[in-house]
Design a protein around this motif. Structure first.
Motif, PDB file in Angstrom:
ATOM      1  N   LEU A 244       1.605   4.474  -3.150  1.00 21.35           N
ATOM      2  CA  LEU A 244       1.494   5.925  -3.037  1.00 21.35           C
ATOM      3  C   LEU A 244       2.620   6.554  -3.855  1.00 21.35           C
ATOM      4  O   LEU A 244       3.731   6.017  -3.905  1.00 21.35           O
ATOM      5  CB  LEU A 244       1.615   6.370  -1.577  1.00 21.35           C
TER       6      LEU A 244
ATOM      7  N   ARG B   7       3.810  10.009  -0.424  1.00 21.26           N
ATOM      8  CA  ARG B   7       4.556   9.473   0.724  1.00 21.26           C
ATOM      9  C   ARG B   7       5.228  10.596   1.487  1.00 21.26           C
ATOM     10  O   ARG B   7       5.269  10.585   2.716  1.00 21.26           O
ATOM     11  CB  ARG B   7       5.592   8.448   0.271  1.00 21.26           C
TER      12      ARG B   7
ATOM     13  N   ARG C  81       2.595  12.214   3.540  1.00 20.19           N
ATOM     14  CA  ARG C  81       2.185  11.337   4.637  1.00 20.19           C
ATOM     15  C   ARG C  81       3.223  11.313   5.756  1.00 20.19           C
ATOM     16  O   ARG C  81       2.917  11.354   6.931  1.00 20.19           O
ATOM     17  CB  ARG C  81       1.927   9.920   4.090  1.00 20.19           C
ATOM     18  N   PHE C  82       4.512  11.236   5.399  1.00 24.49           N
ATOM     19  CA  PHE C  82       5.560  11.123   6.400  1.00 24.49           C
ATOM     20  C   PHE C  82       6.236  12.458   6.709  1.00 24.49           C
ATOM     21  O   PHE C  82       7.226  12.491   7.430  1.00 24.49           O
ATOM     22  CB  PHE C  82       6.600  10.088   5.952  1.00 24.49           C
TER      23      PHE C  82
ATOM     24  N   GLU D 122      -4.928   5.446  -1.123  1.00 24.92           N
ATOM     25  CA  GLU D 122      -4.406   5.332  -2.480  1.00 24.92           C
ATOM     26  C   GLU D 122      -5.192   6.247  -3.424  1.00 24.92           C
ATOM     27  O   GLU D 122      -6.391   6.455  -3.242  1.00 24.92           O
ATOM     28  CB  GLU D 122      -4.475   3.884  -2.948  1.00 24.92           C
TER      29      GLU D 122
ATOM     30  N   LEU E 235       9.838   2.454   4.812  1.00 26.20           N
ATOM     31  CA  LEU E 235       8.450   2.030   4.573  1.00 26.20           C
ATOM     32  C   LEU E 235       8.243   0.591   5.054  1.00 26.20           C
ATOM     33  O   LEU E 235       7.216   0.281   5.659  1.00 26.20           O
ATOM     34  CB  LEU E 235       8.100   2.144   3.092  1.00 26.20           C
TER      35      LEU E 235
ATOM     36  N   SER F 128      -3.281   7.454   5.164  1.00 28.98           N
ATOM     37  CA  SER F 128      -2.956   7.418   3.737  1.00 28.98           C
ATOM     38  C   SER F 128      -4.089   6.714   3.003  1.00 28.98           C
ATOM     39  O   SER F 128      -4.677   5.765   3.524  1.00 28.98           O
ATOM     40  CB  SER F 128      -1.628   6.694   3.497  1.00 28.98           C
TER      41      SER F 128
ATOM     42  N   HIS G 274       0.846  -1.207   0.000  1.00 34.68           N
ATOM     43  CA  HIS G 274       0.000   0.000   0.000  1.00 34.68           C
ATOM     44  C   HIS G 274       0.880   1.255   0.000  1.00 34.68           C
ATOM     45  O   HIS G 274       0.664   2.168  -0.805  1.00 34.68           O
ATOM     46  CB  HIS G 274      -0.929  -0.003   1.216  1.00 34.68           C
ATOM     47  N   LEU G 275       1.860   1.293   0.880  1.00 32.95           N
ATOM     48  CA  LEU G 275       2.725   2.473   0.955  1.00 32.95           C
ATOM     49  C   LEU G 275       3.513   2.662  -0.337  1.00 32.95           C
ATOM     50  O   LEU G 275       3.738   3.802  -0.770  1.00 32.95           O
ATOM     51  CB  LEU G 275       3.663   2.354   2.162  1.00 32.95           C
TER      52      LEU G 275
ATOM     53  N   GLN H  75       8.080   0.594   8.803  1.00 33.80           N
ATOM     54  CA  GLN H  75       6.798   1.144   9.233  1.00 33.80           C
ATOM     55  C   GLN H  75       5.694   0.097   9.086  1.00 33.80           C
ATOM     56  O   GLN H  75       4.872  -0.085   9.971  1.00 33.80           O
ATOM     57  CB  GLN H  75       6.452   2.412   8.444  1.00 33.80           C
ATOM     58  N   ALA H  76       5.666  -0.584   7.955  1.00 34.59           N
ATOM     59  CA  ALA H  76       4.658  -1.624   7.715  1.00 34.59           C
ATOM     60  C   ALA H  76       4.774  -2.727   8.764  1.00 34.59           C
ATOM     61  O   ALA H  76       3.756  -3.197   9.306  1.00 34.59           O
ATOM     62  CB  ALA H  76       4.820  -2.200   6.312  1.00 34.59           C
TER      63      ALA H  76
ATOM     64  N   GLU I 123      12.502   3.055   0.828  1.00 29.32           N
ATOM     65  CA  GLU I 123      11.810   1.768   0.976  1.00 29.32           C
ATOM     66  C   GLU I 123      12.106   1.051   2.295  1.00 29.32           C
ATOM     67  O   GLU I 123      11.190   0.492   2.896  1.00 29.32           O
ATOM     68  CB  GLU I 123      12.092   0.862  -0.219  1.00 29.32           C
TER      69      GLU I 123
END
Length: 188
Positions: free
Chosen positions: A19, A24, A27-28, A83, A37, A81, A15-16, A40-41, A34
């Motif tokens: 974006l 991104r 959002r951040f 999409e 991300l 977030s 998902h991230l 974070q996931a 990566e």
């Protein structure tokens, strides 16, 4: 809407990645790579920050939107977030309401979002949902009053015997529109 679980890490990461780089960054509140991300996931899937996911109910369905909630004492910070293909369908407000339900069950009365001034979508969401906003060190700090967000919903009423919802019943209340009568049936 459902709570993020350990097996969701890959879907959250995907998902991230879907974006755009600009999304991104919004959002951040800055550029992210990566590995960040992925971390974070994995963190959201492990439960901190808590994450509520917007996706189809089928097992393994892609995550299309996500709100992260990090409790910080008496308040919680939120970040969300959605999409691009899923924007404009009311997903962000529904995620904020789900986060407010999560917060209310934990005695949290304020959700706060920190956003860049150029993040028009988040600023618009704040205006739409009655957030108080102020500029703070080049960022916009939006404070959402949980009770105001949920003013049209019944509060977490006790179940029979005076007990408040806990466990799976509290989870139902935190991520759905179930009313107390539905919760009583679920607890039985």
């Amino acid at each position: 809407m459902r709570r993020a679980e350990a097996e969701d890490a890959g879907r959250i990461f995907d998902h991230l990645l879907r974006l755009s780089v600009e999304d991104r960054s919004l959002r951040f509140c800055g550029a992210v790579r990566e590995p960040t991300l992925r971390r974070q996931a994995e963190n959201v899937a492990a439960g901190y920050p808590a994450g509520l996911l917007a996706c189809s109910p089928e097992p393994g369905a892609p995550v299309r939107g996500m709100i992260e909630i990090a409790r910080i004492g008496a308040w919680a910070e939120v970040a969300l977030s959605v999409e691009p293909d899923w924007r404009g369908a009311g997903l962000a407000p529904r995620m904020m309401l789900a986060a407010a339900r999560w917060a209310r069950l934990r005695g949290i009365h304020v959700l706060e979002a920190l956003t860049l001034p150029e993040n028009g979508a988040m600023r618009g969401l704040g205006r739409k949902m009655g957030a108080r906003s102020r500029m703070d060190d080049g960022m916009i700090r939006q404070m959402f009053d949980v009770d105001m967000l949920l003013r049209d919903e019944l509060g977490p009423l006790p179940l029979e015997g005076g007990a408040h919802p806990v466990g799976p019943v509290a989870h139902l209340a935190s991520v759905s529109n179930h009313r107390p009568a539905d919760l009583r049936r679920a607890a039985a």
